[in-house]
Design a protein around this motif. Structure first.
Motif, mmCIF file in Angstrom:
data_model
loop_
_atom_site.group_PDB
_atom_site.id
_atom_site.type_symbol
_atom_site.label_atom_id
_atom_site.label_comp_id
_atom_site.label_asym_id
_atom_site.label_seq_id
_atom_site.Cartn_x
_atom_site.Cartn_y
_atom_site.Cartn_z
ATOM 1 N N VAL A 84 0.825 -1.209 0.000
ATOM 2 C CA VAL A 84 0.000 0.000 0.000
ATOM 3 C C VAL A 84 0.861 1.261 0.000
ATOM 4 O O VAL A 84 0.554 2.237 -0.676
ATOM 5 N N VAL A 85 1.958 1.258 0.768
ATOM 6 C CA VAL A 85 2.788 2.453 0.870
ATOM 7 C C VAL A 85 3.914 2.451 -0.154
ATOM 8 O O VAL A 85 4.775 3.322 -0.129
ATOM 9 N N ALA A 86 3.940 1.472 -1.056
ATOM 10 C CA ALA A 86 4.964 1.452 -2.092
ATOM 11 C C ALA A 86 4.775 2.658 -3.011
ATOM 12 O O ALA A 86 3.651 3.082 -3.270
ATOM 13 N N PRO A 87 5.891 3.252 -3.507
ATOM 14 C CA PRO A 87 5.790 4.418 -4.393
ATOM 15 C C PRO A 87 5.309 4.025 -5.787
ATOM 16 O O PRO A 87 6.005 4.170 -6.775
ATOM 17 N N MET A 88 4.120 3.483 -5.857
ATOM 18 C CA MET A 88 3.530 3.018 -7.109
ATOM 19 C C MET A 88 2.027 3.205 -7.001
ATOM 20 O O MET A 88 1.446 3.018 -5.940
ATOM 21 N N HIS A 89 1.403 3.596 -8.105
ATOM 22 C CA HIS A 89 -0.047 3.760 -8.098
ATOM 23 C C HIS A 89 -0.722 2.435 -7.736
ATOM 24 O O HIS A 89 -0.311 1.361 -8.187
ATOM 25 N N THR A 90 -1.752 2.522 -6.906
ATOM 26 C CA THR A 90 -2.458 1.326 -6.478
ATOM 27 C C THR A 90 -3.028 0.557 -7.669
ATOM 28 O O THR A 90 -3.010 -0.680 -7.688
ATOM 29 N N PHE A 91 -3.521 1.271 -8.673
ATOM 30 C CA PHE A 91 -4.092 0.623 -9.847
ATOM 31 C C PHE A 91 -3.029 -0.209 -10.563
ATOM 32 O O PHE A 91 -3.287 -1.358 -10.955
ATOM 33 N N ARG A 92 -1.849 0.355 -10.720
ATOM 34 C CA ARG A 92 -0.785 -0.388 -11.405
ATOM 35 C C ARG A 92 -0.369 -1.611 -10.585
ATOM 36 O O ARG A 92 -0.144 -2.690 -11.137
ATOM 37 N N LEU A 93 -0.271 -1.422 -9.273
ATOM 38 C CA LEU A 93 0.105 -2.541 -8.410
ATOM 39 C C LEU A 93 -0.930 -3.664 -8.504
ATOM 40 O O LEU A 93 -0.577 -4.853 -8.604
ATOM 41 N N LEU A 94 -2.201 -3.293 -8.487
ATOM 42 C CA LEU A 94 -3.264 -4.298 -8.593
ATOM 43 C C LEU A 94 -3.209 -5.007 -9.934
ATOM 44 O O LEU A 94 -3.400 -6.223 -10.024
ATOM 45 N N MET A 95 -2.929 -4.265 -11.008
ATOM 46 C CA MET A 95 -2.837 -4.871 -12.329
ATOM 47 C C MET A 95 -1.646 -5.824 -12.420
ATOM 48 O O MET A 95 -1.736 -6.905 -13.017
ATOM 49 N N VAL A 96 -0.516 -5.423 -11.818
ATOM 50 C CA VAL A 96 0.671 -6.280 -11.839
ATOM 51 C C VAL A 96 0.381 -7.609 -11.166
ATOM 52 O O VAL A 96 0.701 -8.689 -11.686
ATOM 53 N N ARG A 97 -0.251 -7.542 -10.011
ATOM 54 C CA ARG A 97 -0.530 -8.780 -9.279
ATOM 55 C C ARG A 97 -1.661 -9.577 -9.933
ATOM 56 O O ARG A 97 -1.668 -10.811 -9.883
ATOM 57 N N THR A 98 -2.611 -8.893 -10.555
ATOM 58 C CA THR A 98 -3.671 -9.607 -11.259
ATOM 59 C C THR A 98 -3.109 -10.385 -12.443
ATOM 60 O O THR A 98 -3.512 -11.526 -12.700
#
Length: 284
Positions: free
Chosen positions: A146-160
């Protein structure tokens, strides 16, 4: 030593202006001569020496990337993205083992009767994987993500993408174990895509746990009702059902892209992490 580096060469070496081939000679000599290393320290500021030792300590203490992370980096994926992918819970052996066991049971039922269990179960696996990969209380690295310097949307897409890749490969292998059913054994593919995109799109409003749970419950109810009301192939696995799944996946994708900014508003993350994300962005 029969000779020592010239003081002028040491000064230029410390300043970073010593040119080859003298540079090569001095570097080779410094590796074996303690006296010249002591003489070199006179030309290097103490603060720079301390900074160099600090960088060396940090490099030695840095965790070595695991097999999966190293493989992703070699494939050209950025270091930070590879680390977030490698930390995805669904890439762990326990999750992969559970998925493989579930598919084996479904294949066993398919060999004995019909592939319905595989067709009904396979679409739920990536949906559950998304919840496990980005859900508070389920993902042990959730706070860090959550606190990573990355947009939450991109993080969710990466893991999806990580979830879809692993579960799709395993499900395809399971379908290949049912050759007598032909292409019908791949009837889970479009529903899996539809369920995953719908679950991720609803995550912006309902959160990463409730959204997949509701979508999964809706899918289960649809399959059960279709089986009870129809004597032949259940509706989701007919040509009409496959077309509807493709349409749902397309609409959900459009809604997901339209709602991408909502993932950084704090709503799907919960109020306890809103301040953490704000602080992380200020620091970055």
């Amino acid at each position: 030593m029969s000779w020592h580096a010239d003081d002028g060469d040491l000064r230029e070496y410390a300043d970073g202006v010593l040119a080859a081939p003298r540079l090569w000679s001095v570097e080779t000599h410094l590796a074996a001569c303690a006296d010249c290393r002591t003489a070199l320290s006179v030309h290097v500021p103490p603060a720079e020496i301390s900074a160099g030792w600090a960088r060396l300590d940090a490099e030695l203490d840095a965790p070595r990337p695991g097999f999966a992370e190293s493989l992703l980096i070699r494939a050209g994926i950025a270091d930070h993205t590879a680390r977030l992918l490698a930390a995805t819970p669904v890439l762990r052996r326990s999750w992969l083992g559970a998925v493989a066991l579930t598919l084996l049971l479904a294949v066993g039922v398919g060999l004995a009767a019909s592939p319905l269990m595989l067709l009904a179960t396979a679409p739920l696996l990536p949906l559950a994987g998304v919840a496990l990969s980005f859900g508070p209380g389920l993902d042990p690295t959730y706070e860090m993500a959550v606190v990573a310097p990355m947009h939450t949307f991109r993080l969710l897409m990466v893991r999806t993408v990580a979830v879809l890749s692993t579960t799709t490969v395993l499900s395809v292998l399971a379908s290949l174990a049912l050759p007598s059913f032909g292409l019908a054994a791949l009837g889970w593919l479009l529903p899996a895509l539809a369920l995953t995109t719908t679950g991720v799109a609803l995550t912006a409003r309902l959160g990463p746990v409730l959204a997949p749970a509701l979508v999964g419950a809706g899918w289960t109810a649809l399959v059960v009702l279709s089986r009870l009301l129809a004597s032949g192939t259940p509706l989701p696995f007919t040509a009409e059902g496959q077309g509807a799944a493709a349409a749902v996946a397309a609409v959900a994708t459009v809604l997901l892209v339209a709602a991408r900014d909502r993932f950084d508003s704090g709503r799907p993350l919960g109020p306890s992490f809103r301040s953490l994300r704000f602080a992380a962005r200020r620091l970055s």
